[in-house]
Motif scaffolding. Structure first.
Motif, PDB file in Angstrom:
ATOM      1  N   ARG A   1      -7.584   1.852  -1.101  1.00  0.00           N
ATOM      2  CA  ARG A   1      -6.428   1.710  -0.209  1.00  0.00           C
ATOM      3  C   ARG A   1      -6.170   2.978   0.604  1.00  0.00           C
ATOM      4  O   ARG A   1      -5.180   3.084   1.312  1.00  0.00           O
ATOM      5  CB  ARG A   1      -5.182   1.341  -1.020  1.00  0.00           C
TER       6      ARG A   1
ATOM      7  N   SER B   1      -5.299   6.020  -0.262  1.00  0.00           N
ATOM      8  CA  SER B   1      -4.065   6.697  -0.654  1.00  0.00           C
ATOM      9  C   SER B   1      -4.409   7.959  -1.432  1.00  0.00           C
ATOM     10  O   SER B   1      -5.526   8.124  -1.918  1.00  0.00           O
ATOM     11  CB  SER B   1      -3.209   5.769  -1.529  1.00  0.00           C
ATOM     12  N   LYS B   2      -3.432   8.849  -1.566  1.00  0.00           N
ATOM     13  CA  LYS B   2      -3.619  10.052  -2.353  1.00  0.00           C
ATOM     14  C   LYS B   2      -3.477   9.723  -3.842  1.00  0.00           C
ATOM     15  O   LYS B   2      -2.729   8.833  -4.235  1.00  0.00           O
ATOM     16  CB  LYS B   2      -2.596  11.115  -1.965  1.00  0.00           C
TER      17      LYS B   2
ATOM     18  N   ARG C   1       0.835  -1.200   0.000  1.00  0.00           N
ATOM     19  CA  ARG C   1       0.000   0.000   0.000  1.00  0.00           C
ATOM     20  C   ARG C   1       0.870   1.251   0.000  1.00  0.00           C
ATOM     21  O   ARG C   1       1.683   1.474   0.895  1.00  0.00           O
ATOM     22  CB  ARG C   1      -0.902   0.021   1.233  1.00  0.00           C
TER      23      ARG C   1
ATOM     24  N   SER D   1      -6.753   4.081  -5.322  1.00  0.00           N
ATOM     25  CA  SER D   1      -6.465   5.053  -4.262  1.00  0.00           C
ATOM     26  C   SER D   1      -7.612   5.130  -3.256  1.00  0.00           C
ATOM     27  O   SER D   1      -7.388   5.282  -2.050  1.00  0.00           O
ATOM     28  CB  SER D   1      -6.193   6.429  -4.860  1.00  0.00           C
TER      29      SER D   1
ATOM     30  N   ASP E   1       1.420   5.494   0.068  1.00  0.00           N
ATOM     31  CA  ASP E   1       0.764   6.693   0.592  1.00  0.00           C
ATOM     32  C   ASP E   1       0.209   7.538  -0.550  1.00  0.00           C
ATOM     33  O   ASP E   1      -0.796   8.228  -0.388  1.00  0.00           O
ATOM     34  CB  ASP E   1       1.759   7.526   1.406  1.00  0.00           C
TER      35      ASP E   1
ATOM     36  N   TYR F   1      -0.314   7.615  -5.024  1.00  0.00           N
ATOM     37  CA  TYR F   1      -0.178   7.148  -6.408  1.00  0.00           C
ATOM     38  C   TYR F   1       0.085   8.370  -7.283  1.00  0.00           C
ATOM     39  O   TYR F   1      -0.671   9.344  -7.236  1.00  0.00           O
ATOM     40  CB  TYR F   1      -1.458   6.475  -6.902  1.00  0.00           C
TER      41      TYR F   1
END
Length: 396
Positions: free
Chosen positions: A108, A110-111, A83, A105, A85, A87
């Motif tokens: 998961r 994420s940004k 994973r 994103s 932080d 993409y």
């Protein structure tokens, strides 16, 4: 105890070797930001060729291909890599990349960052026209998912303005800068490079031209004093020098796509060759090999031979290679090749002139190859575009 390092996934739906900007993002993040970096990209396999299909069948095939790519990309982004932080995804291509990365994103937490190199719909419009329904759908898709990004980079101020005014997207201009390994090449580096490339330059299969004829090869081991010769350099003992009768070296790098018209370069080569022949009152009936031998032994210096080296891979390479093979030129030779990441900057730093024929499909992007050439101290002849005045902003 050290703090946990962050992780970034750099996503390119295509050959990572043809995306230097994303490679440099990955290097900068790893070496300067000290984060873990995963690259999700192709390694350079040939793209699927859709030949002999009707318009409807081709559209269905493209849709099917995009659907398969979407599921494969989501699987990689969600299950095959740790994973991240953040993409960071290259655009274009937009379909299905933006949707797949957005889904990954979200799932998961994420940004989602988009790096706008150009507009995908404008590239598609080169072959279909801007009014085509596929182009309109692509434009909607690109804008819809682009607006979902948590942040955006773009390559020029002109693109930044377009994204803000007409797309409702706020982007930060991140100019390309030449990495440190793009620098003028030393004489010793030139000689070593040309020794490695000697067979490709002087002895290409089935080619007879002003560079291949009369070449003596990279080394002469039968002498007491070490001697090496290439097309451009020679070593006698420990002394290396440029050959006085070497050809002028002109370099161009390309992705062999429709936004670069290499017929311009071929026409310039023909024009130079014909004008020199006319200026010297050379007979068209004379054997070319007679002139080539004179060029090699140094008796015909007045107008130099010119060697064009065109590097890169892409869909239109075979088309232009076929056109090059049909040319009959006395003082101009062409070589097309794919260079290693180590040799490419060395070749740029060894050339006499760089050429960029990139014409932007959107009018808003900037050819990074020009920035790399400037980093090597290479003068550049480039197609004029509305963003070329921003090249200086990309230089350190």
């Amino acid at each position: 105890m050290d703090a946990k390092r962050g992780r970034v996934a750099v996503v390119v739906l295509g050959d990572i070797g043809r995306s230097p900007r994303m490679q440099y993002h990955a290097l900068s993040l790893a070496e300067q930001a000290h984060v873990e970096v995963d690259i999700v990209a192709n390694g350079g396999n040939k793209s699927i060729q859709l030949r002999g299909l009707s318009t409807v069948s081709k559209s269905v095939a493209l849709l099917l291909k995009a659907t398969i790519q979407f599921f494969i990309l989501v699987w990689y982004l969600c299950y095959k890599i740790p994973r991240p932080d953040v993409y960071i995804v290259q655009n274009p291509p937009s379909v299905p990349t933006l949707a797949a990365v957005k889904l990954a994103s979200w799932s998961r937490r994420s940004k989602f960052i988009v790096d706008w190199h150009n507009f995908g719909y404008s590239l598609l419009a080169l072959s279909h026209g801007r009014r085509h329904v596929i182009v309109r759908i692509y434009f909607w898709f690109e804008r819809f998912f682009g607006k979902m990004a948590d942040g955006c980079f773009c390559v020029t101020k002109a693109m930044q303005h377009e994204l803000a005014q007409n797309w409702g997207i706020k982007a930060t201009v991140l100019y390309d800068h030449p990495p440190e390994f793009f620098h003028p090449t030393s004489l010793e580096e030139k000689h070593e490079l040309f020794c490695r490339l000697e067979n490709d330059l002087s002895h290409p299969n089935g080619i007879r031209d002003c560079v291949s004829i009369g070449s003596k090869g990279p080394a002469d081991s039968g002498r007491a004093v070490r001697q090496e010769q290439t097309v451009f350099t020679e070593r006698v003992g420990s002394a290396i020098s440029l050959k006085p009768n070497r050809p002028a070296l002109v370099i161009s790098s390309t992705s062999w796509t429709p936004d670069e018209d290499f017929s311009i370069l071929l026409e310039a080569a023909i024009m130079y060759d014909r004008r020199v022949s006319a200026a010297l009152n050379e007979s068209d009936a004379a054997e070319d090999s007679h002139f080539w031998n004179g060029m090699h032994d140094g008796s015909r210096f007045l107008y130099p031979r010119v060697l064009f080296i065109i590097t890169g891979k892409g869909p239109e390479r075979e088309k232009y290679e076929g056109q090059i093979r049909k040319l009959r030129l006395r003082r101009v030779a062409f070589r097309t090749m794919w260079l290693s990441a180590e040799d490419y900057p060395l070749l740029l730093g060894s050339a006499d002139l760089g050429v960029s024929l990139h014409t932007s499909s959107s009018g808003l992007d900037l050819p990074m190859k020009v920035v790399d050439m400037f980093g090597c101290g290479l003068p550049v002849c480039a197609a004029v575009g509305p963003t070329m005045n921003e090249v200086n902003g990309a230089l350190p």
